[in-house]
Design an enzyme around this catalytic site. Structure first.
Site: not given
Length: 377
Positions: A93, A272
């Site tokens: 990320d 996720d």
């Protein structure tokens, strides 16, 4: 290059079963990625991730890894794979969500984001170019574009301004990746992120722009951040109707087991969320029959497995009564068992979703599972 093959699609929904291939192996989709924010999935050993949970890809976070252990350590180690001994694929990320969540510590401009470290208060600047360089050093197989995560309750004008900023940053991310090379000899794929809050006009604009870039995969961000659940599903469905069919789609930061199944039904391939480990450490267990608060006294003499339908590797090893005892006694092993159980449940759930897509009966199975998992036991 990252490859994506679709093995079968569902005739009654947008669900599909496929395979992503990176230089670190195959990922059968739909897939859930355990969150290893600082290079580790909390309370879980790498061998347990591989053998018991059967994870195929994990997530790391650029913001946190940049601050600690730092880029010099990661580069000297040969990247995050070698640093944490994870042999499978990794996605990073970009830190955009941390920018969103640390509102009182940051300032956003067209150049980038200036923020204060939550560790020592030191000041740092993240630009799109800098973030791409950092993700190159971390060494993930899939790297996310730098974006602003717009609050779910933002008004239209703020969301539009935020999207314009994110699109400008995305162009710079694409350019930076094009003019740089990976550090460790394997390919890294840049995934753009579709933003636009809960406004169909903005989501459409964002998805069309992202689709035009021809990236190896695409992500849907800025959801599960305060908007109603049905609005989230609406935005996912709209976005996936525009994103390329032949590229993997990643719904970021979502969510509950029911969210996963509803996302899969709307064409999502990758998920996720910190929920399985965070909630597990707080005593909440996800099972095929519903959720359990293991702290409740009702479980003190329940000597049956955690999930009677075999959705967790710990079923044959530990009982609900034993886990209740460990959690109430603040025993670290209890946090570990609960975390592993929840992750194993999530991974088993997406594997079963895949199997039912391949068998052609995904939708009735999904509807049955949603009813069961919506119970509080």
């Amino acid at each position: 290059m990252l490859n994506f093959d679709i093995h079968k699609t569902c005739s009654q929904s947008a669900a599909r079963a496929g395979r992503i291939t990176t230089d670190h192996g195959e990922i059968l989709t739909p897939i859930f990625m355990p969150v290893g924010t600082v290079g580790s999935v909390k309370a879980v050993h790498m061998s347990e991730l591989r053998e018991d949970i059967r994870a195929q890809i994990i997530l790391g976070n650029t913001y946190h890894l940049y601050l600690r252990p730092g880029l010099e350590v990661l580069h000297e180690a040969g990247g995050l794979h070698k640093f944490n001994s994870w042999e499978g694929s990794i996605l990073t990320d970009s830190g955009g969500y941390q920018v969103f969540s640390l509102a009182h510590r940051r300032k956003i401009t067209e150049e980038g984001v200036t923020f204060q470290s939550h560790i020592d208060g030191s000041r740092h600047l993240f630009t799109p170019e800098r973030v791409m360089d950092i993700e190159r050093i971390i060494g993930a197989d899939i790297i996310m574009a730098f974006d602003e995560c717009c609050p779910g309750d933002a008004d239209f004008q703020y969301a539009k301004k935020s999207l314009t900023l994110t699109e400008g940053w995305l162009k710079r991310c694409v350019q930076r990746v094009a003019e740089t090379e990976p550090h460790y000899g394997y390919h890294q794929s840049l995934f753009p992120i579709v933003q636009g809050c809960v406004y169909p006009e903005l989501r459409t604009r964002a998805a069309e722009f992202v689709a035009s870039l021809g990236a190896e995969g695409n992500a849907i961000g800025g959801l599960a951040v305060g908007e109603p659940t049905e609005k989230m599903y609406e935005m996912v469905e709209l976005t996936n109707s525009i994103l390329p069919q032949d590229k993997p789609r990643y719904l970021m930061g979502v969510g509950t087991p029911i969210n996963l199944l509803e996302g899969i039904a709307r064409g999502v391939d990758m998920f996720d969320c910190i929920m399985p480990t965070r909630n597990g450490r707080n005593g909440q267990l996800f099972t095929s029959r519903g959720t359990i608060n293991i702290r409740n006294a009702k479980w003190a003499r329940e000597f049956s497995p955690i999930d009677t339908e075999g959705y967790s590797f710990v079923d044959s090893r530990y009982t609900l009564a034993y886990l209740h005892h460990l959690i109430r006694a603040d025993e670290i092993l209890g946090l570990q068992i609960a975390s592993i159980h929840n992750l194993a449940f999530y991974l088993r759930l997406v594997r079963e979703a895949r199997e039912h897509i391949l068998q052609g009966d995904f939708l009735p199975w999904k509807e049955r599972m949603v009813r069961q998992m919506d119970n509080r036991l």
